[in-house]
Design a protein around this motif. Sequence first.
Motif, mmCIF file in Angstrom:
data_model
loop_
_atom_site.group_PDB
_atom_site.id
_atom_site.type_symbol
_atom_site.label_atom_id
_atom_site.label_comp_id
_atom_site.label_asym_id
_atom_site.label_seq_id
_atom_site.Cartn_x
_atom_site.Cartn_y
_atom_site.Cartn_z
ATOM 1 N N GLY A 43 0.734 -1.121 0.094
ATOM 2 C CA GLY A 43 0.108 -0.255 -0.031
ATOM 3 C C GLY A 43 0.694 1.419 -0.020
ATOM 4 N N TYR A 44 0.494 2.285 0.617
ATOM 5 C CA TYR A 44 1.119 3.478 0.939
ATOM 6 C C TYR A 44 2.566 3.493 1.303
ATOM 7 N N GLU A 45 2.942 2.378 2.017
ATOM 8 C CA GLU A 45 4.528 2.352 2.418
ATOM 9 C C GLU A 45 5.170 1.682 1.216
ATOM 10 N N PHE A 46 4.754 0.993 0.152
ATOM 11 C CA PHE A 46 5.422 0.864 -1.073
ATOM 12 C C PHE A 46 5.430 1.962 -2.038
ATOM 13 N N LEU A 47 4.139 2.863 -2.170
ATOM 14 C CA LEU A 47 4.180 3.700 -3.102
ATOM 15 C C LEU A 47 4.948 5.069 -2.813
ATOM 16 N N LYS A 48 5.138 5.205 -1.595
ATOM 17 C CA LYS A 48 6.254 6.391 -1.176
ATOM 18 C C LYS A 48 7.438 6.071 -1.513
ATOM 19 N N TYR A 49 8.020 4.901 -1.873
ATOM 20 C CA TYR A 49 9.381 4.636 -2.311
ATOM 21 C C TYR A 49 9.173 4.545 -3.781
ATOM 22 N N LYS A 50 8.258 4.249 -4.500
ATOM 23 C CA LYS A 50 8.048 4.058 -5.957
ATOM 24 C C LYS A 50 6.820 4.886 -6.504
ATOM 25 N N ARG A 51 7.639 5.750 -7.311
ATOM 26 C CA ARG A 51 6.545 6.579 -8.050
ATOM 27 C C ARG A 51 6.029 5.880 -9.379
ATOM 28 N N THR A 52 4.704 5.330 -9.120
ATOM 29 C CA THR A 52 4.222 4.116 -9.889
ATOM 30 C C THR A 52 3.216 4.629 -10.858
ATOM 31 N N ILE A 53 3.440 3.842 -12.185
ATOM 32 C CA ILE A 53 2.537 4.178 -13.204
ATOM 33 C C ILE A 53 1.755 2.594 -13.493
ATOM 34 N N ILE A 54 0.518 2.638 -13.437
ATOM 35 C CA ILE A 54 -0.264 1.328 -13.564
ATOM 36 C C ILE A 54 -0.812 1.370 -14.890
ATOM 37 N N ASN A 55 -0.535 0.623 -15.684
ATOM 38 C CA ASN A 55 -1.447 0.228 -16.990
ATOM 39 C C ASN A 55 -2.134 -1.168 -16.884
ATOM 40 N N TYR A 56 -3.689 -1.084 -16.611
ATOM 41 C CA TYR A 56 -4.215 -2.245 -16.487
ATOM 42 C C TYR A 56 -4.561 -3.095 -17.830
ATOM 43 N N LYS A 57 -4.412 -2.470 -18.854
ATOM 44 C CA LYS A 57 -4.654 -3.053 -20.203
ATOM 45 C C LYS A 57 -3.368 -4.049 -20.479
ATOM 46 N N LYS A 58 -2.352 -3.539 -20.159
ATOM 47 C CA LYS A 58 -0.854 -3.989 -20.582
ATOM 48 C C LYS A 58 -0.572 -5.038 -19.496
ATOM 49 N N GLU A 59 -1.096 -4.748 -18.294
ATOM 50 C CA GLU A 59 -0.858 -5.598 -17.204
ATOM 51 C C GLU A 59 0.656 -5.319 -16.650
ATOM 52 N N LYS A 60 0.988 -3.787 -16.665
ATOM 53 C CA LYS A 60 2.377 -3.502 -16.328
ATOM 54 C C LYS A 60 2.526 -2.380 -15.340
ATOM 55 N N LEU A 61 3.424 -2.500 -14.847
ATOM 56 C CA LEU A 61 3.796 -1.263 -13.613
ATOM 57 C C LEU A 61 5.200 -0.468 -14.201
ATOM 58 N N TYR A 62 5.134 0.733 -14.245
ATOM 59 C CA TYR A 62 6.237 1.373 -14.599
ATOM 60 C C TYR A 62 6.554 2.223 -13.310
ATOM 61 N N PHE A 63 8.085 2.563 -13.373
ATOM 62 C CA PHE A 63 8.500 3.455 -12.204
ATOM 63 C C PHE A 63 9.296 4.521 -12.690
ATOM 64 N N ILE A 64 8.804 5.876 -12.261
ATOM 65 C CA ILE A 64 9.587 7.019 -12.601
ATOM 66 C C ILE A 64 10.757 6.940 -11.692
ATOM 67 N N LYS A 65 11.793 7.704 -12.238
ATOM 68 C CA LYS A 65 12.878 8.195 -11.226
ATOM 69 C C LYS A 65 12.737 8.664 -10.258
ATOM 70 N N SER A 66 13.096 8.605 -9.092
ATOM 71 C CA SER A 66 12.797 9.320 -7.837
ATOM 72 C C SER A 66 13.880 9.849 -7.219
ATOM 73 N N PRO A 67 13.757 10.818 -6.510
ATOM 74 C CA PRO A 67 14.761 11.607 -5.788
ATOM 75 C C PRO A 67 15.290 10.526 -4.391
ATOM 76 N N ILE A 68 16.427 10.839 -3.956
ATOM 77 C CA ILE A 68 16.799 10.047 -2.796
ATOM 78 C C ILE A 68 15.681 10.204 -1.652
ATOM 79 N N PHE A 69 15.426 9.174 -1.161
ATOM 80 C CA PHE A 69 14.231 9.421 -0.091
ATOM 81 C C PHE A 69 15.170 8.639 1.278
#
Length: 322
Positions: A294-320
């Motif tokens: 949940g939230y604890e994962f998303l705060k580390y990973k800037r996450t893109i969800i594509n349901y049709k492709k069943e794929k997650l993408y991750f945007i580059k994040s600053p040092i957390f």
Amino acid sequence: MRKLILTTLVFFFSYTNLFAGEEENPIKILFPKAEFLNDYTARIPFKIIDQLIVVEAEFLNQKGNFIIDTGSETLILNKVHFPKGQRLTKKKTQTTSVTRIIDQPYERKLSEFILQNFNLKNKKSDVIDLSHIEKSKKMHLLGIIGYNILKDYEVFIDLYLNQITLSRVDKHGNKFDTKVYAEEIVDSLDFQLVKHTIVVSGFVNDEKVRFALDTGAEFNQLNKNSNRKILEKFRPMRKLSLVSADGKKIRVLAGKLYGFKLNETSGVGPMYTIVTNLRKMREAYGTSVDGVLGYEFLKYKRTIINYKKEKLYFIKSPIFKP
């Protein structure tokens, strides 16, 4: 018998009265703070309330908040904020999500659901009493936006900038707007879509695990019946008492989960996690899982969800720094 429902750390029962009929007029939901880049893409700022992603909206002449919840199967409307004369139809099936099973749901057919200038045809919404969440979170809650709305978009959940980007996709998952993200996509991950649930595979202590991804989960959850080697990476910190609407109490162990990896090279954590029994939630998941991200994962990973492709993408994040 009514089932106990776990919504992050809130337990509740749902009950509604029976009405009949269908919705005839188009329904509009407006996001007054949204930035519409074009006909296909919108950026909507959100606020975090007790680690829930909440957007401000106007809906059926009401102004208030919606929770963004990938764990919810449908759009859910809060029964307490809509006129008693709203015409509803009893559902033939249960309303389910990653973290809840709702007894006696009622639904409203939306002949045309308009998300600002995005039209979605023949959507349905569940209508239940969400006053328990509203009171505990101290907010004016109109409802929950779930899978049946989000699946038509590529969804970028950015807890760094506190905004959600919705970009329309075709039936293959390709974006109509090809210049959505200024930031660099640095990684991707396939997932399995089980009914409405996003199920990702990963590793804990070199043991393969399956976790459900739920933006409506305040804390990660780990199945207490998981493999011993998985539980070895959980460091308990304290016990929490959760109280249901009928006064029943349940104790859960809270701590941190170490060593979670999406693949051999990409690690996440440590993440705050509660240990609980997920066995009874199989019906909601449609499959057995070792836990919930949940939230604890998303705060580390800037996450893109594509349901049709069943794929997650991750945007580059600053040092957390946790």
